[in-house]
Scaffold this active site. Sequence first.
Site, PDB file in Angstrom:
ATOM      1  N   GLY A 177     -34.640  38.188  16.670  1.00  0.00           N
ATOM      2  CA  GLY A 177     -35.683  39.167  16.610  1.00  0.00           C
ATOM      3  C   GLY A 177     -35.584  39.502  15.116  1.00  0.00           C
ATOM      4  O   GLY A 177     -35.660  40.078  14.439  1.00  0.00           O
ATOM      5  N   HIS A 436     -56.822  49.331 -11.000  1.00  0.00           N
ATOM      6  CA  HIS A 436     -57.766  49.128  -9.485  1.00  0.00           C
ATOM      7  C   HIS A 436     -58.753  47.814  -9.740  1.00  0.00           C
ATOM      8  O   HIS A 436     -59.000  47.064 -10.470  1.00  0.00           O
ATOM      9  CB  HIS A 436     -58.815  50.305  -9.359  1.00  0.00           C
ATOM     10  CG  HIS A 436     -59.250  50.149  -8.682  1.00  0.00           C
ATOM     11  ND1 HIS A 436     -59.899  50.786  -7.260  1.00  0.00           N
ATOM     12  CD2 HIS A 436     -61.141  50.029  -8.553  1.00  0.00           C
ATOM     13  CE1 HIS A 436     -60.882  50.508  -6.430  1.00  0.00           C
ATOM     14  NE2 HIS A 436     -61.865  49.788  -7.068  1.00  0.00           N
TER      15      HIS A 436
END
Length: 465
Positions: A177, A436
């Site tokens: 894992g 942005h």
Amino acid sequence: MTFDYDLFVIGGGSGGVRAARIAASEYGARVGLAEESRMGGTCVIRGCVPKKLMIFASQAEAHAAEARGYGWAGAQAGAFDWQSFHKKLDAELTRLEGAYTGGLAAANVEIHKSRAKLYDAHTVELADGQRLTAKHILIAVGGRPQLPGFEGEELGLISDDLFLMDKLPGRVLVVGGGFIACEFATILNGLGAETVLAYRGDAVLRGFDMEMRRHATEQLRAVGVDLRLNQKDLKLEKDGDRVRAHLDEGPETFDAVMFATGRAPYTKGLGLEELGVKLAKNGAIVVDDYSQSSVPSIFAVGDVTDRVNLTPVAIREGHSFADTVFGAKPRTVDHSLYGAAVYVRPHEVASIGLTEEEAAERGQHDVYSASFRPMRSLFAGSDARAVMKLIVDSDSQKVVGCHIFGPEAGEMIQLVAIPMGMGATKAQFDAAIAVHPTLAEELVTMRKPARHIGGKAADKTVGKA
Ligand SMILES: Cc1cc2nc3c(=O)[nH]c(=O)nc-3n(C[C@H](O)[C@H](O)[C@H](O)COP(=O)(O)OP(=O)(O)OC[C@H]3O[C@@H](n4cnc5c(N)ncnc54)[C@H](O)[C@@H]3O)c2cc1C
Ligand SMILES: NC(=O)c1ccc[n+]([C@@H]2O[C@H](COP(=O)([O-])OP(=O)(O)OC[C@H]3O[C@@H](n4cnc5c(N)ncnc54)[C@H](O)[C@@H]3O)[C@@H](O)[C@H]2O)c1
């Protein structure tokens, strides 16, 4: 006493190659290096590089789905041709191997294509019995996959095998894992194999921030990996030319079983114990801050020391060793602050500094967190969420941890590592004007802590990010 070399390096991987090249080219040392396999080591030949190329290859269907979401009706990935991919991969690894070898040759490092072991504190012995002396010896032999000790484990494969397979397995069981298990499950599933991941814990990526672990676990399931958590020990047995695995749910048959149950330092048979070099229980060479072992002429860097088992860390250790020993510039490596990424997809997990759990144990911290659906995938019809988290020391206001679950999170964390290494405060993060629209702008626009942790105010939700 005169020596054949000033430095002899055993292992031509990330740490060894850097140390040899810097010692020879920057400081004029006479350097020899032995590599028993392909130059470049784990990262280049059977790790980071082929793995990441396979991650790219495995995303074709996801990209086609996204294209359909943007109006490209009928966009399809087509059929994956393992043979042609493999041919290209081999050619690329050969090119890189050549670049590493060429870099060493240009620095006048003498390459010995052989296994080497220690004969005494200043002598190495090659496989043909040739002995070479050096004032300093650097062990950079890396690690090897570690099998879990299950009955029938000899029927399983290790990570090296993924890069050598003739064909893709139809149905595959990945055991583990950690980094490798999650990335390999992503690759195999993305390339079309029916992929089962068996793990003994209840969330993958032990050691990472718990919130990121939960997202990574859910994402593996969401992309189609059949996750079997909290599994007990397996048993494997032959089933014709397939393998039967006894999982908690009962016996199931697979074309291949792949173990990704950790790696261990590759020190066996190197002659270290005989020379009195101090080893840890798992075989790691015990070194001080300057990578010097208990035998003064012998140093070690990289995975064989089991400090932080990542390529850039091995490289930094190798470089620092060369600066210290040959450049009269003593340098240590700060193992407390390094970025890491796990290339699961579509969202990667990337992390630097303290996890929320570690921070809570150390004292009062503010956690800033944003969870949202990125515009790119949202528009294409995906519900996948991204998470950005900053852990800030409540007193000093320094950013001491950053965790990102999102597309190209590894690229973002690399940049966050710069201000964090400079000790930046949350206010200094906020002072940056956002770019942005980007995902990364969230890192400079989270105004209010989502919660305080550690100390009296712990676990009290104080505001929305
Ligand atoms: C599947 C996989 C994926 C990975 N992905 C990433 C990743 O994305 N990012 C990351 O940062 N890290 C990754 N890693 C970890 C990274 O590969 C290692 O941390 C790094 O390679 C360690 O470098 P090293 O110099 O210590 O050893 P290695 O790179 O392992 O090099 C050791 C070299 O020594 C040679 N050698 C060993 N014994 C002898 C001997 N006696 N004589 C001569 N030569 C010898 C070996 O053949 C090998 O070439 C990955 C590892 C694996 C297995
Ligand atoms: N993206 C990256 O930077 C990257 C990728 C791959 C590997 N690596 C490096 O290579 C190292 C090795 O990777 P890894 O994934 O093999 O190791 P790991 O230590 O990350 O994970 C090993 C996993 O196997 C599980 N495990 C161990 N013994 C087991 C057992 N008996 N039964 C079931 N599960 C068992 C552990 O619980 C753990 O989850 C990593 O620690 C990392 O340093 C880095």
